[in-house]
Design a protein around this motif. Structure first.
Motif, PDB file in Angstrom:
ATOM      1  N   GLY A  18      37.272  44.480  41.616  1.00  0.00           N
ATOM      2  CA  GLY A  18      37.610  43.689  40.423  1.00  0.00           C
ATOM      3  C   GLY A  18      39.103  43.466  40.305  1.00  0.00           C
ATOM      4  N   THR A  20      41.075  43.959  37.533  1.00  0.00           N
ATOM      5  CA  THR A  20      41.797  44.756  36.544  1.00  0.00           C
ATOM      6  C   THR A  20      41.824  46.216  36.974  1.00  0.00           C
ATOM      7  OG1 THR A  20      40.589  43.354  35.003  1.00  0.00           O
ATOM      8  CG2 THR A  20      41.878  45.139  34.033  1.00  0.00           C
ATOM      9  N   LYS A  22      41.193  50.082  36.881  1.00  0.00           N
ATOM     10  CA  LYS A  22      39.934  50.663  36.385  1.00  0.00           C
ATOM     11  C   LYS A  22      39.969  51.076  34.916  1.00  0.00           C
ATOM     12  CE  LYS A  22      38.482  54.577  38.347  1.00  0.00           C
ATOM     13  NZ  LYS A  22      37.864  55.339  39.470  1.00  0.00           N
ATOM     14  N   ARG A  25      39.053  48.406  32.528  1.00  0.00           N
ATOM     15  CA  ARG A  25      37.725  47.763  32.597  1.00  0.00           C
ATOM     16  C   ARG A  25      36.929  48.123  31.357  1.00  0.00           C
ATOM     17  NH1 ARG A  25      36.282  46.274  37.913  1.00  0.00           N
ATOM     18  NH2 ARG A  25      34.310  45.554  37.056  1.00  0.00           N
ATOM     19  N   GLU A  26      36.200  47.151  30.836  1.00  0.00           N
ATOM     20  CA  GLU A  26      35.509  47.375  29.566  1.00  0.00           C
ATOM     21  C   GLU A  26      34.037  47.720  29.729  1.00  0.00           C
ATOM     22  OE1 GLU A  26      36.224  44.240  26.779  1.00  0.00           O
ATOM     23  OE2 GLU A  26      38.385  44.676  26.734  1.00  0.00           O
ATOM     24  N   SER A  31      37.833  49.395  26.487  1.00  0.00           N
ATOM     25  CA  SER A  31      38.233  49.829  27.825  1.00  0.00           C
ATOM     26  C   SER A  31      37.801  51.275  28.068  1.00  0.00           C
ATOM     27  CB  SER A  31      39.743  49.707  27.989  1.00  0.00           C
ATOM     28  OG  SER A  31      40.392  50.646  27.145  1.00  0.00           O
ATOM     29  N   LEU A 219      29.374  51.605  36.463  1.00  0.00           N
ATOM     30  CA  LEU A 219      29.539  50.810  35.244  1.00  0.00           C
ATOM     31  C   LEU A 219      28.193  50.525  34.601  1.00  0.00           C
ATOM     32  CD1 LEU A 219      32.306  48.151  36.023  1.00  0.00           C
ATOM     33  CD2 LEU A 219      32.454  50.117  34.482  1.00  0.00           C
TER      34      LEU A 219
END
Ligand code: CTP
Ligand code: MG
Length: 231
Positions: A18, A20, A22, A25-26, A31, A219
């Protein structure tokens, strides 16, 4: 009795992938870093005096503003992290006040969903006199040692193995001594640095919910866990 928390959150999250870093990350609209800070506050708010977060260089100001609403009366300091996790912890540790703190917790932003009970067990063990404390869970896979060509060398007895989580808790002078002694590339946690000084590291029961968001499927697990908690 006062605690400080150091949160290494400066990693890039290469295994997660990804765009962004870690920690940003949302999951469920917040986040991972915000989840982690809220979890720590829920468990330790009463005696938490200082939060130090190490973030990717350049994001200090944004993160400071984002976290301020969550830290209550605790002092929030945001520093630029380093190349390795231990560099980030060391940089954060350098700004933790020396006076009046009897427990320092080091907690990965990526273990965003650690339950309060696991945190409380760590703090209680430090308060009871342990110099270094790690939360652990049983290993569920069979673990093998392998040689340079991938061939199996042996299979350690699984009943003597545990997987180690965070927050790890320390008597402040012990953690400072461990970091002052330096680290090499093979160092993956703070307890290991204490072990190298001959410090006894105690274990307390961790939690399956304190898993580290590492790969994309983590996730999905995080989303499910959060949905379950909000039901
Ligand atoms: N961390 C850090 N500074 C670094 C590397 C890691 O503060 N230079 C932090 C991460 O942000 C994370 C924790 O240490 O909260 C555990 O590291 P890990 O799960 O390995 O995260 P990343 O290094 O970001 O992930 P990857 O190894 O997949 O790149
Ligand atoms: Mg890493």
């Amino acid at each position: 009795m006062s605690s400080a928390v150091v949160i290494p959150a400066a990693g890039l999250g290469l295994r997660l992938g990804g765009e962004t870093p870690k920690a940003f990350r949302e999951v469920g609209g917040d986040s991972l870093l915000v989840h982690a800070v809220r979890g720590l506050m829920a468990a330790t708010a009463a005696d938490l005096v200082c939060f130090v977060v190490a973030v990717p260089p350049g994001s200090e100001e944004t993160v400071g503003k984002e976290l301020e609403p969550y830290v209550g009366d605790a002092r929030l300091l945001v520093v630029a992290g380093g190349a390795e996790r231990h560099d980030s912890v060391r940089t954060a540790l350098d700004v933790v006040p020396v006076d009046g703190i009897d427990c320092i917790l080091v907690h990965d932003a990526a273990r965003a969903f650690v339950p309060a009970a696991a945190i409380e067990r760590v703090v209680a063990a430090v308060r009871a006199g342990a110099e270094a404390v790690v939360p652990v869970v049983p290993v569920t896979d069979t673990i093998k040692r392998v040689g340079p060509d991938g061939e199996v060398v042996d299979t350690p007895d699984r009943s003597t193995l545990v997987a180690v989580q965070t927050p790890q808790g320390f008597a402040p002078d012990v953690l400072r001594r461990a970091h002052a002694a330096g680290a090499d590339a093979g160092v993956t946690d703070d307890a290991m640095m204490c072990e190298r000084l001959g410090v006894t590291v105690r274990t307390v029961e961790g939690s399956p919910d304190a898993f580290k968001v590492t790969r994309p499927q983590d996730l999905l697990l995080a989303e499910a866990l959060l949905a379950e908690r909000q039901r």
